[in-house]
Design a protein around this motif. Sequence first.
Motif, PDB file in Angstrom:
ATOM      1  N   GLU A 174       2.994  -8.829  -1.225  1.00  0.00           N
ATOM      2  CA  GLU A 174       2.969  -7.962  -2.400  1.00  0.00           C
ATOM      3  C   GLU A 174       3.930  -6.773  -2.271  1.00  0.00           C
ATOM      4  O   GLU A 174       3.864  -5.838  -3.060  1.00  0.00           O
ATOM      5  CB  GLU A 174       1.545  -7.444  -2.621  1.00  0.00           C
ATOM      6  N   SER A 175       4.804  -6.792  -1.279  1.00  0.00           N
ATOM      7  CA  SER A 175       5.791  -5.711  -1.158  1.00  0.00           C
ATOM      8  C   SER A 175       6.736  -5.740  -2.354  1.00  0.00           C
ATOM      9  O   SER A 175       6.891  -6.770  -3.019  1.00  0.00           O
ATOM     10  CB  SER A 175       6.576  -5.851   0.146  1.00  0.00           C
ATOM     11  N   GLN A 176       7.383  -4.611  -2.624  1.00  0.00           N
ATOM     12  CA  GLN A 176       8.213  -4.495  -3.815  1.00  0.00           C
ATOM     13  C   GLN A 176       9.679  -4.238  -3.436  1.00  0.00           C
ATOM     14  O   GLN A 176       9.965  -3.408  -2.561  1.00  0.00           O
ATOM     15  CB  GLN A 176       7.710  -3.361  -4.700  1.00  0.00           C
ATOM     16  N   ASP A 226       0.828  -1.209   0.000  1.00  0.00           N
ATOM     17  CA  ASP A 226       0.000   0.000   0.000  1.00  0.00           C
ATOM     18  C   ASP A 226       0.863   1.260   0.000  1.00  0.00           C
ATOM     19  O   ASP A 226       0.465   2.307   0.527  1.00  0.00           O
ATOM     20  CB  ASP A 226      -0.976   0.006   1.176  1.00  0.00           C
ATOM     21  N   ASP A 227       2.064   1.157  -0.576  1.00  0.00           N
ATOM     22  CA  ASP A 227       2.954   2.298  -0.835  1.00  0.00           C
ATOM     23  C   ASP A 227       3.430   3.002   0.436  1.00  0.00           C
ATOM     24  O   ASP A 227       3.483   4.225   0.513  1.00  0.00           O
ATOM     25  CB  ASP A 227       2.274   3.319  -1.763  1.00  0.00           C
ATOM     26  N   ARG A 228       3.793   2.229   1.434  1.00  0.00           N
ATOM     27  CA  ARG A 228       4.343   2.801   2.665  1.00  0.00           C
ATOM     28  C   ARG A 228       5.767   2.310   2.873  1.00  0.00           C
ATOM     29  O   ARG A 228       6.089   1.152   2.599  1.00  0.00           O
ATOM     30  CB  ARG A 228       3.494   2.412   3.877  1.00  0.00           C
ATOM     31  N   PHE A 229       6.612   3.216   3.393  1.00  0.00           N
ATOM     32  CA  PHE A 229       7.939   2.833   3.850  1.00  0.00           C
ATOM     33  C   PHE A 229       7.879   2.709   5.373  1.00  0.00           C
ATOM     34  O   PHE A 229       7.837   3.716   6.086  1.00  0.00           O
ATOM     35  CB  PHE A 229       8.982   3.893   3.472  1.00  0.00           C
ATOM     36  N   ASP A 230       7.817   1.477   5.865  1.00  0.00           N
ATOM     37  CA  ASP A 230       7.733   1.297   7.316  1.00  0.00           C
ATOM     38  C   ASP A 230       8.867   0.444   7.864  1.00  0.00           C
ATOM     39  O   ASP A 230       8.921   0.175   9.065  1.00  0.00           O
ATOM     40  CB  ASP A 230       6.386   0.701   7.717  1.00  0.00           C
ATOM     41  N   GLY A 231       9.798   0.025   6.998  1.00  0.00           N
ATOM     42  CA  GLY A 231      10.957  -0.715   7.462  1.00  0.00           C
ATOM     43  C   GLY A 231      10.703  -2.165   7.797  1.00  0.00           C
ATOM     44  O   GLY A 231      11.613  -2.866   8.261  1.00  0.00           O
ATOM     45  N   ASN A 232       9.499  -2.652   7.556  1.00  0.00           N
ATOM     46  CA  ASN A 232       9.185  -4.042   7.893  1.00  0.00           C
ATOM     47  C   ASN A 232       8.175  -4.575   6.883  1.00  0.00           C
ATOM     48  O   ASN A 232       6.977  -4.290   6.971  1.00  0.00           O
ATOM     49  CB  ASN A 232       8.631  -4.137   9.313  1.00  0.00           C
ATOM     50  N   SER A 233       8.663  -5.338   5.920  1.00  0.00           N
ATOM     51  CA  SER A 233       7.782  -5.887   4.885  1.00  0.00           C
ATOM     52  C   SER A 233       7.530  -7.380   5.084  1.00  0.00           C
ATOM     53  O   SER A 233       6.973  -8.035   4.209  1.00  0.00           O
ATOM     54  CB  SER A 233       8.399  -5.653   3.498  1.00  0.00           C
ATOM     55  N   ARG A 234       7.943  -7.909   6.240  1.00  0.00           N
ATOM     56  CA  ARG A 234       7.668  -9.326   6.508  1.00  0.00           C
ATOM     57  C   ARG A 234       6.167  -9.562   6.563  1.00  0.00           C
ATOM     58  O   ARG A 234       5.421  -8.803   7.176  1.00  0.00           O
ATOM     59  CB  ARG A 234       8.312  -9.738   7.834  1.00  0.00           C
ATOM     60  N   GLY A 265       9.684   4.667  -6.519  1.00  0.00           N
ATOM     61  CA  GLY A 265      10.773   5.368  -7.189  1.00  0.00           C
ATOM     62  C   GLY A 265      11.317   6.558  -6.427  1.00  0.00           C
ATOM     63  O   GLY A 265      12.205   7.260  -6.930  1.00  0.00           O
ATOM     64  N   ARG A 266      10.821   6.812  -5.221  1.00  0.00           N
ATOM     65  CA  ARG A 266      11.329   7.943  -4.444  1.00  0.00           C
ATOM     66  C   ARG A 266      12.790   7.720  -4.060  1.00  0.00           C
ATOM     67  O   ARG A 266      13.182   6.615  -3.687  1.00  0.00           O
ATOM     68  CB  ARG A 266      10.476   8.160  -3.195  1.00  0.00           C
ATOM     69  N   HIS A 267      13.539   8.800  -4.112  1.00  0.00           N
ATOM     70  CA  HIS A 267      14.991   8.749  -3.895  1.00  0.00           C
ATOM     71  C   HIS A 267      15.287   8.784  -2.390  1.00  0.00           C
ATOM     72  O   HIS A 267      15.919   9.709  -1.873  1.00  0.00           O
ATOM     73  CB  HIS A 267      15.635   9.941  -4.599  1.00  0.00           C
ATOM     74  N   ASP A 320       8.897  12.898   0.591  1.00  0.00           N
ATOM     75  CA  ASP A 320       8.219  11.617   0.783  1.00  0.00           C
ATOM     76  C   ASP A 320       6.735  11.880   1.013  1.00  0.00           C
ATOM     77  O   ASP A 320       6.240  11.877   2.131  1.00  0.00           O
ATOM     78  CB  ASP A 320       8.833  10.871   1.973  1.00  0.00           C
ATOM     79  N   GLN A 321       6.029  12.140  -0.076  1.00  0.00           N
ATOM     80  CA  GLN A 321       4.593  12.393  -0.020  1.00  0.00           C
ATOM     81  C   GLN A 321       3.976  11.885  -1.313  1.00  0.00           C
ATOM     82  O   GLN A 321       4.675  11.683  -2.317  1.00  0.00           O
ATOM     83  CB  GLN A 321       4.320  13.895   0.116  1.00  0.00           C
TER      84      GLN A 321
END
Length: 514
Positions: A251-253, A239-247, A388-390, A439-440
Amino acid sequence: MKHLLLLLFILLGFQDLKAQQARILELDNQMAYELIDQLIQKGHMKALNPNRLPYTHFEVFEALEAINSASLSVLEIQWVARLYEEIQFKREDVNRDYIIAPYVRSGAVANDTERMDVYRATSTDYHLWPFTDLAFFTDFKNITLNTNVRFDTYYEFGPDGLDATNRLYMRNEDSYLGFSSPFIKAYIGRFEHNWGLYNRKSTFITPNANTFDQINFTIGNSKISYQTIFGFLDEISSDDRFDGNSRGDAESQNRYLSLKRIDWKINDHWRLSFKDGILYGGHNTTLEPKYLVPSMVYFFLEGATPMDQTENLFLGTSIWFSKDGFTANFDFMLDDLIFNRDERGITEKNNFSAIFNSSYMMRKAPLRFNMDAEIVSYQAYNTDDAEGRHVYLKKGIASQFNDYIYGAFKVDYFAHSRIKGLRISPYVGVLLQGEQEIDQPFSSSYANGNAFEYVLTGTTEATGRVGVDFLYSPFKFVWIKGDLGFNMVENFNHFGGVSDQRFASMIEIGFKYQ
């Protein structure tokens, strides 16, 4: 991939083996890099590229050895002697079979800004940020194994980014396996980069973000060279979030970053660099060999068939000039290149970032005059595809901010002849900050449908600052540095007509031992 690595090791096998060639001089060594910067501007250490950092201890030593000591002024003699102390490189160690040495660096930062940025304070309370590096390096001829564990409370309690630690506020930093020879350098691990002048910004990569896992190699010599940085970034959730935990998120990328540059030393006064990069990702995406090849042209790779991943393209160049005490550096980055907007229904402008640095060092007086300017457009380092955010762990890989204009004038006074190891630098600066963030969710227009300006969207917060920064290191084991000043802010927090005035300062005290 196996064949690429095999070819690399075959090439390494033909290189002349000498110890201590690969050990990196970390960017945390501010005294060493300031001395290098000053000596380069004085016309010395011509083999070093001033806007591709870091260097190795061996590169700095070789550049020092090439200096004609008879041409040095009294102040330059002091700088050279101190730089030898900082790099701690011994000629007799070159032919040793192996070297093992521990390294400790510890200190604390005290500030009343919370964020380590005196222009963009996030608090008026006093904060103390202790840090410690526990490290050792092992050299086996041309191969270096560097191990470093860093304790830093800013990892968890700093206002920007995600907490990069799990145990005891500690993380592996400046930890790598490296090989260096006259024509090839190769590294696997984590360490900081800056593709700009020391202690200045860069449009592609700076030490702002936490270090990420990378494959890094450079091919060439001091005249022309190719460098590639291939980074393994954090995943983004479905769902397009950077939360540091994709376990647990099937469907994480995955996300990867490939940056490369070609550097050409035209002569002792001019340098030209061409840079490009791709940040790509996808559900099943992995390391692709084409992004390791420095001769690939990323402009033609992006969007080409097969289209099985999302990509964000960066194109850029930098020009450096230095002669008779005057130095100028221009760094430009174009964040993607968009054609046929109307036909494709795209409202996004071509975003960009530009940096200009200039300085003049007086021939006899211990003074240097500096002017710096930065402009970053409204959605540079962002894209409509969130992956694609840097950013890495929600910290900008090049810049933590976009949508701003910055300018400053500073005078460096090198007081070494009066007080050993002291530099004092009064300055004035202005920061204009628009309302966009790096980051928005991506947007190109206001709610009423009007397109955003290229820079300074919405209500612009304007900060004027008068201050003085300093570095005092009487000998190689200790340092004190700080930035003390007063901020005057209009449209505070982007509220029109609201003003704020306050002192905003930072002081760092530390020691190191090897």
